[in-house]
Design a protein around this motif. Sequence first.
Motif, mmCIF file in Angstrom:
data_model
loop_
_atom_site.group_PDB
_atom_site.id
_atom_site.type_symbol
_atom_site.label_atom_id
_atom_site.label_comp_id
_atom_site.label_asym_id
_atom_site.label_seq_id
_atom_site.Cartn_x
_atom_site.Cartn_y
_atom_site.Cartn_z
ATOM 1 N N CYS A 95 0.895 -1.210 -0.043
ATOM 2 C CA CYS A 95 -0.102 0.076 0.031
ATOM 3 C C CYS A 95 0.931 1.169 0.032
ATOM 4 C CB CYS A 95 -0.919 0.070 1.208
ATOM 5 S SG CYS A 95 -2.049 -1.362 1.165
ATOM 6 N N SER A 96 0.215 2.248 -0.710
ATOM 7 C CA SER A 96 0.830 3.640 -0.752
ATOM 8 C C SER A 96 -0.319 4.315 -0.392
ATOM 9 C CB SER A 96 1.437 3.909 -1.971
ATOM 10 O OG SER A 96 1.932 5.439 -2.061
ATOM 11 N N GLY A 97 -0.383 4.620 1.037
ATOM 12 C CA GLY A 97 -1.492 5.500 1.451
ATOM 13 C C GLY A 97 -2.862 4.471 1.292
ATOM 14 N N SER A 98 -3.692 5.035 0.506
ATOM 15 C CA SER A 98 -4.956 4.192 0.436
ATOM 16 C C SER A 98 -5.113 3.307 -1.058
ATOM 17 C CB SER A 98 -6.178 4.933 0.324
ATOM 18 O OG SER A 98 -6.117 6.043 -0.726
ATOM 19 N N CYS A 148 -6.323 -1.379 0.631
ATOM 20 C CA CYS A 148 -5.599 -0.519 1.062
ATOM 21 C C CYS A 148 -6.359 0.781 1.613
ATOM 22 C CB CYS A 148 -4.636 -0.037 0.155
ATOM 23 S SG CYS A 148 -3.306 -1.197 -0.244
ATOM 24 N N PRO A 149 -5.907 1.569 2.931
ATOM 25 C CA PRO A 149 -4.850 1.066 3.417
ATOM 26 C C PRO A 149 -5.097 -0.370 4.619
ATOM 27 C CG PRO A 149 -6.021 2.731 4.452
ATOM 28 C CD PRO A 149 -6.597 2.663 3.241
#
Length: 282
Positions: free
Chosen positions: A189-192, A232-233
């Motif tokens: 995940c990159s943030g959401s 995600c997240p």
Amino acid sequence: MRKVLLSIVSALVASLSLVVPSPASATAIGATGCDARVADAAATAAMATTTVWMAGDSTMANPSATCPVGWATEFDSLFHSNIVVNNLAVAGRSIQTWLYEGNVTSTIGSNGECVLSSTTYSSRWQQVLTNMKAGDYLFIQFGINDGSTTCPRHVGTARYQALMTMMAQAALARGAHPILLTAVAAITCSGSTAVKNRGFVSQTTAAGAATGSPVIDLQTLSVDYYNSLGLCPNNGDYTSGPVGQFFCNDHTHFEAYGARRIARLVTGALRTQNIPLAGSLL
């Protein structure tokens, strides 16, 4: 005159007995004919069966425990009975260790590649080469363990492309159909947002272009699917919730639920990319 007639009749009866089979022999002949028809039917059925050969790593492999479950495990149930899936994926393998099991050393050569002690193929690749027939399919998905910096797993990008191209060419030479796949994504995940995390994408695409083989971009398909599910997240807990339902207690391997969903992504690609195997889907 009567004796002459009796002699003629007797001669006729004797000659007929030479050409008319006895009940026992007639039964034997009938049984032989039936056996031949059964054998012919079996041979015809075998010829009508298409085998889907699977070459890959743990994300495809048959399970040895409840988790992980490889997506290729779920493949067979999605097709009509004329399709037989032979899943030869093995956990922990790079494309090279899968092909040359036991012959890839822990030494890196001057060319940056793991040194081979022998170019003898593994028994699993020999099985494919020996038994793959015209009309069969060969699915090839590696690119996870290959990214290791140490041998025997390490495979350089040029070597990876060459080996995948070789496998596709071997299938084509036998009248079979290779299908190349980019590696299914782990959940990162990159943030959401779920993001891509696999390599060897351009090499897989190049091998497909060189051999005229379809390429299924399973990395993109899987990442897009994770985003559609809102994975995600997350708090990194792979034992509960939607992420725990999909993945084992890591970010890479699948529960049976997740494996079924990934298998569906692959069959969906068969349809959208107009790959003929899609015609045998349920």
